[in-house]
Motif scaffolding. Structure first.
Motif, mmCIF file in Angstrom:
data_model
loop_
_atom_site.group_PDB
_atom_site.id
_atom_site.type_symbol
_atom_site.label_atom_id
_atom_site.label_comp_id
_atom_site.label_asym_id
_atom_site.label_seq_id
_atom_site.Cartn_x
_atom_site.Cartn_y
_atom_site.Cartn_z
ATOM 1 N N ARG A 51 0.849 -1.200 0.000
ATOM 2 C CA ARG A 51 0.000 0.000 0.000
ATOM 3 C C ARG A 51 0.876 1.238 0.000
ATOM 4 N NH1 ARG A 51 -3.195 2.513 4.119
ATOM 5 N NH2 ARG A 51 -2.369 1.063 5.648
ATOM 6 N N PHE A 52 0.522 2.177 -0.843
ATOM 7 C CA PHE A 52 1.261 3.444 -0.895
ATOM 8 C C PHE A 52 0.384 4.559 -0.336
ATOM 9 C CE2 PHE A 52 2.146 7.316 -3.596
ATOM 10 C CZ PHE A 52 3.223 7.737 -2.835
ATOM 11 N N VAL A 53 0.936 5.285 0.645
ATOM 12 C CA VAL A 53 0.214 6.422 1.218
ATOM 13 C C VAL A 53 1.047 7.673 0.956
ATOM 14 C CG1 VAL A 53 -0.914 7.329 3.287
ATOM 15 C CG2 VAL A 53 -0.532 4.862 3.072
ATOM 16 N N GLN A 54 0.514 8.561 0.157
ATOM 17 C CA GLN A 54 1.277 9.780 -0.150
ATOM 18 C C GLN A 54 1.030 10.821 0.933
ATOM 19 O OE1 GLN A 54 0.886 11.249 -4.144
ATOM 20 N NE2 GLN A 54 1.884 13.201 -3.645
ATOM 21 N N GLY A 55 2.101 11.313 1.527
ATOM 22 C CA GLY A 55 1.956 12.332 2.561
ATOM 23 C C GLY A 55 3.291 12.654 3.199
ATOM 24 N N ASP A 56 3.272 13.701 4.019
ATOM 25 C CA ASP A 56 4.496 14.246 4.598
ATOM 26 C C ASP A 56 4.649 13.794 6.057
ATOM 27 O OD1 ASP A 56 6.599 15.826 5.498
ATOM 28 O OD2 ASP A 56 5.955 17.549 4.292
ATOM 29 N N ILE A 57 5.784 13.215 6.346
ATOM 30 C CA ILE A 57 6.074 12.737 7.704
ATOM 31 C C ILE A 57 6.121 13.910 8.688
ATOM 32 C CG2 ILE A 57 7.877 11.627 9.121
ATOM 33 C CD1 ILE A 57 8.606 10.041 6.539
ATOM 34 N N LEU A 58 6.397 15.093 8.178
ATOM 35 C CA LEU A 58 6.444 16.272 9.059
ATOM 36 C C LEU A 58 5.036 16.744 9.432
ATOM 37 C CD1 LEU A 58 9.353 18.213 7.299
ATOM 38 C CD2 LEU A 58 9.472 16.746 9.320
ATOM 39 N N ASP A 59 4.042 16.219 8.740
ATOM 40 C CA ASP A 59 2.640 16.536 9.040
ATOM 41 C C ASP A 59 2.162 15.492 10.063
ATOM 42 O OD1 ASP A 59 -0.107 16.702 9.059
ATOM 43 O OD2 ASP A 59 -0.348 16.628 6.877
ATOM 44 N N MET A 60 2.305 15.831 11.345
ATOM 45 C CA MET A 60 2.093 14.834 12.412
ATOM 46 C C MET A 60 0.689 14.236 12.441
ATOM 47 S SD MET A 60 4.002 13.075 14.059
ATOM 48 C CE MET A 60 4.796 12.581 15.560
ATOM 49 N N PRO A 61 -0.393 15.040 12.285
ATOM 50 C CA PRO A 61 -1.729 14.404 12.280
ATOM 51 C C PRO A 61 -1.846 13.339 11.184
ATOM 52 C CG PRO A 61 -1.922 16.780 12.534
ATOM 53 C CD PRO A 61 -0.462 16.512 12.261
ATOM 54 N N PHE A 62 -1.297 13.643 9.998
ATOM 55 C CA PHE A 62 -1.319 12.661 8.905
ATOM 56 C C PHE A 62 -0.528 11.417 9.302
ATOM 57 C CE2 PHE A 62 1.721 11.004 5.781
ATOM 58 C CZ PHE A 62 0.860 10.241 4.985
ATOM 59 N N PHE A 63 0.692 11.638 9.788
ATOM 60 C CA PHE A 63 1.594 10.506 10.047
ATOM 61 C C PHE A 63 1.068 9.649 11.201
ATOM 62 C CE2 PHE A 63 6.122 8.997 10.996
ATOM 63 C CZ PHE A 63 6.127 8.153 9.895
ATOM 64 N N ASP A 64 0.523 10.298 12.214
ATOM 65 C CA ASP A 64 -0.062 9.592 13.354
ATOM 66 C C ASP A 64 -1.186 8.667 12.874
ATOM 67 O OD1 ASP A 64 -2.129 9.389 15.652
ATOM 68 O OD2 ASP A 64 -0.289 10.044 16.656
ATOM 69 N N ALA A 65 -1.977 9.179 11.935
ATOM 70 C CA ALA A 65 -3.111 8.384 11.430
ATOM 71 C C ALA A 65 -2.622 7.118 10.709
ATOM 72 C CB ALA A 65 -3.964 9.233 10.487
ATOM 73 N N VAL A 66 -1.472 7.194 10.062
ATOM 74 C CA VAL A 66 -0.912 6.011 9.384
ATOM 75 C C VAL A 66 -0.632 4.922 10.423
ATOM 76 C CG1 VAL A 66 1.055 5.127 8.049
ATOM 77 C CG2 VAL A 66 0.096 7.372 7.496
ATOM 78 N N PHE A 67 -0.062 5.320 11.548
ATOM 79 C CA PHE A 67 0.228 4.354 12.627
ATOM 80 C C PHE A 67 -1.068 3.873 13.290
ATOM 81 C CE2 PHE A 67 4.818 3.997 13.439
ATOM 82 C CZ PHE A 67 5.310 4.952 12.547
ATOM 83 N N ALA A 68 -2.047 4.773 13.411
ATOM 84 C CA ALA A 68 -3.324 4.388 14.045
ATOM 85 C C ALA A 68 -4.041 3.343 13.188
ATOM 86 C CB ALA A 68 -4.195 5.633 14.231
ATOM 87 N N ASN A 69 -3.846 3.411 11.860
ATOM 88 C CA ASN A 69 -4.556 2.516 10.935
ATOM 89 C C ASN A 69 -3.964 1.123 10.849
ATOM 90 O OD1 ASN A 69 -6.491 4.279 10.201
ATOM 91 N ND2 ASN A 69 -5.393 5.080 8.422
ATOM 92 N N THR A 70 -2.659 0.991 11.098
ATOM 93 C CA THR A 70 -1.998 -0.312 10.938
ATOM 94 C C THR A 70 -1.092 -0.576 12.135
ATOM 95 O OG1 THR A 70 -1.933 0.055 8.544
ATOM 96 C CG2 THR A 70 -0.533 -1.701 9.388
ATOM 97 N N ALA A 71 -1.166 -1.782 12.670
ATOM 98 C CA ALA A 71 -0.261 -2.165 13.776
ATOM 99 C C ALA A 71 1.046 -2.665 13.159
ATOM 100 C CB ALA A 71 -0.907 -3.251 14.623
ATOM 101 N N PHE A 72 2.018 -1.781 13.066
ATOM 102 C CA PHE A 72 3.282 -2.172 12.433
ATOM 103 C C PHE A 72 4.156 -2.992 13.392
ATOM 104 C CE2 PHE A 72 2.277 1.845 10.138
ATOM 105 C CZ PHE A 72 2.105 1.293 8.882
ATOM 106 N N ASP A 73 4.853 -3.969 12.817
ATOM 107 C CA ASP A 73 5.842 -4.727 13.603
ATOM 108 C C ASP A 73 7.209 -4.066 13.489
ATOM 109 O OD1 ASP A 73 4.080 -7.019 14.213
ATOM 110 O OD2 ASP A 73 4.095 -7.248 12.034
ATOM 111 N N CYS A 74 7.436 -3.389 12.386
ATOM 112 C CA CYS A 74 8.773 -2.849 12.132
ATOM 113 C C CYS A 74 8.683 -1.636 11.206
ATOM 114 C CB CYS A 74 9.615 -3.950 11.465
ATOM 115 S SG CYS A 74 11.289 -3.442 11.047
ATOM 116 N N VAL A 75 9.568 -0.671 11.443
ATOM 117 C CA VAL A 75 9.664 0.490 10.538
ATOM 118 C C VAL A 75 11.056 0.515 9.913
ATOM 119 C CG1 VAL A 75 9.620 3.010 10.345
ATOM 120 C CG2 VAL A 75 8.053 1.857 11.942
ATOM 121 N N PHE A 76 11.112 0.600 8.591
ATOM 122 C CA PHE A 76 12.363 0.894 7.883
ATOM 123 C C PHE A 76 12.296 2.378 7.540
ATOM 124 C CE2 PHE A 76 14.528 -3.136 6.709
ATOM 125 C CZ PHE A 76 13.600 -4.040 7.217
ATOM 126 N N HIS A 77 13.146 3.171 8.195
ATOM 127 C CA HIS A 77 13.066 4.625 8.001
ATOM 128 C C HIS A 77 14.143 5.089 7.026
ATOM 129 C CE1 HIS A 77 12.698 8.816 8.525
ATOM 130 N NE2 HIS A 77 13.670 8.975 9.403
#
Ligand SMILES: NC(=O)c1ccc[n+]([C@@H]2O[C@H](COP(=O)([O-])OP(=O)(O)OC[C@H]3O[C@@H](n4cnc5c(N)ncnc54)[C@H](O)[C@@H]3O)[C@@H](O)[C@H]2O)c1
Length: 319
Positions: A51-77
């Motif tokens: 899944r591709f989600v276009q958005g800015d990591i500096l936009d915290m409400p957007f980025f927070d929602a990505v984490f709220a939507n999926t329980a990630f096991d791991c982040v590759f940053h």
């Protein structure tokens, strides 16, 4: 595993996504496409595990929602500024894109209790020294804003790892080359020669000598470290032992493009503010773990040039 790849539409991130999908993971990419390209990952769009989600990591409400939507096991940053020269001209660029993105990743990981972080770091944080660069070399004195922002990122990652139980794999790599590149010396040379096939301007005196690692090689190394190193906080140099001079790259690009261009050097020992003209990378730790790159520096450079030409012939908008 459910995996978040930040900067996954970029050069290295897109190769990483290919490999993670091949291994059977579920991958979400967050990228605002300021440097990356949809084309790099378009072939994955039909895969139900991607899944591709276009958005800015500096936009915290957007980025927070990505984490709220999926329980990630791991982040590759991987999201960061990759235009080192731009970062040299305007210090805010790396502060925001290279450091603040990392801080926001950490904040979300802490909040949503994501337990694994794989971070793409760089040889640039070692600064300018003729010493052999081992993982425990210090004190670290980066000379680029980019290197400084990566060092600051590593420092915060260390603290979050110690305090909030985030297992961490930091891989520090030198110059990476290969298809889908979005920047870098080969990219610049081909772009310049397309504009003027008779002359190639090279920044600096061409004597800068660095290791170049092939992108697919590098991705296999990142995954190898993640799978085989089991400390709470793991740090590895990744790369190749051999090195290539910038003037050799210029010659190879001209040769592969079948041109007869004259090379013109701007002079000086570095290409731009913050450029490190030479460094020696120690890879004994990763070799002991059991991984080494398939291609030498020269082979990686040649392959990257050939792939770039091949992709351009096919109409791929690499350059
Ligand atoms: N390419 C190299 O030679 C090299 C060497 C050492 C380390 N690295 C590191 O590897 C990682 C990937 O580099 P790359 O060469 O693929 O660069 P890249 O520019 O192709 O990829 C970075 C991606 O991050 C995205 N991005 C940047 N800021 C963002 C933001 N605020 N929100 C969302 N997305 C954002 C960009 O659009 C881009 O797709 C980076 O962290 C870089 O510092 C690269």
């Amino acid at each position: 595993m459910n995996i978040l790849v930040t900067g996954g539409a970029g050069f290295i991130g897109s190769h990483l996504c290919d490999e993670l999908i091949t291994q059977g993971h579920k991958v979400v990419v967050v990228d605002n496409l300021i440097l990356g390209r949809k084309e790099n990952i378009a072939h994955l769009f039909s895969n139900p595990h991607f899944r591709f989600v276009q958005g800015d990591i500096l936009d915290m409400p957007f980025f927070d929602a990505v984490f709220a939507n999926t329980a990630f096991d791991c982040v590759f940053h991987l999201a960061a500024n990759s235009d080192i020269q731009k970062g040299g001209n305007d210090p805010i660029v790396d502060y925001q894109l290279t450091f603040s993105t990392t801080f926001n990743v950490l904040q979300c990981m802490r909040k949503y209790q994501v337990k694994q972080l794989v971070f793409s770091s760089t040889s640039a944080l070692y600064g300018e020294t003729s010493d052999l660069l081992t993982e425990n070399y210090g004190p670290l004195q980066p000379v680029s804003n980019y290197g400084a922002a990566k060092l600051a990122s590593e420092a915060y990652i260390s603290a979050f790892s110690a305090n909030y139980g985030i297992q961490t794999w930091i891989t520090r790599f030198p110059n990476v080359v290969g298809e889908r590149f979005t920047h870098g010396v080969i990219y610049d040379f081909i772009k310049k020669l397309k504009k003027n096939p008779n002359e190639l301007e090279v920044l600096g005196n061409g004597e800068q000598i660095k290791p170049y690692v092939y992108a697919k090689d590098l991705v296999s190394g990142i995954l190898f470290v993640w799978e085989n190193s089991h400390e709470r906080f793991n740090v590895y140099n990744l790369g190749v032992s051999s090195r290539t001079k910038v003037k050799e790259i210029a010659q190879m690009v001209i040769r592969e493009l079948k041109l007869n261009a004259k090379i013109v050097y701007t002079g000086g020992e570095r290409g731009w503010v913050g450029d490190v003209p030479e460094f020696k990378y120690d890879l004994s730790k990763i070799h002991q773990l059991g991984w080494s790159a398939k291609y030498t520096s020269n082979e990686a450079v040649r392959l990257a040039i050939q792939k770039a030409i091949e992709y351009n012939k096919n109409g791929y908008p690499t350059i």
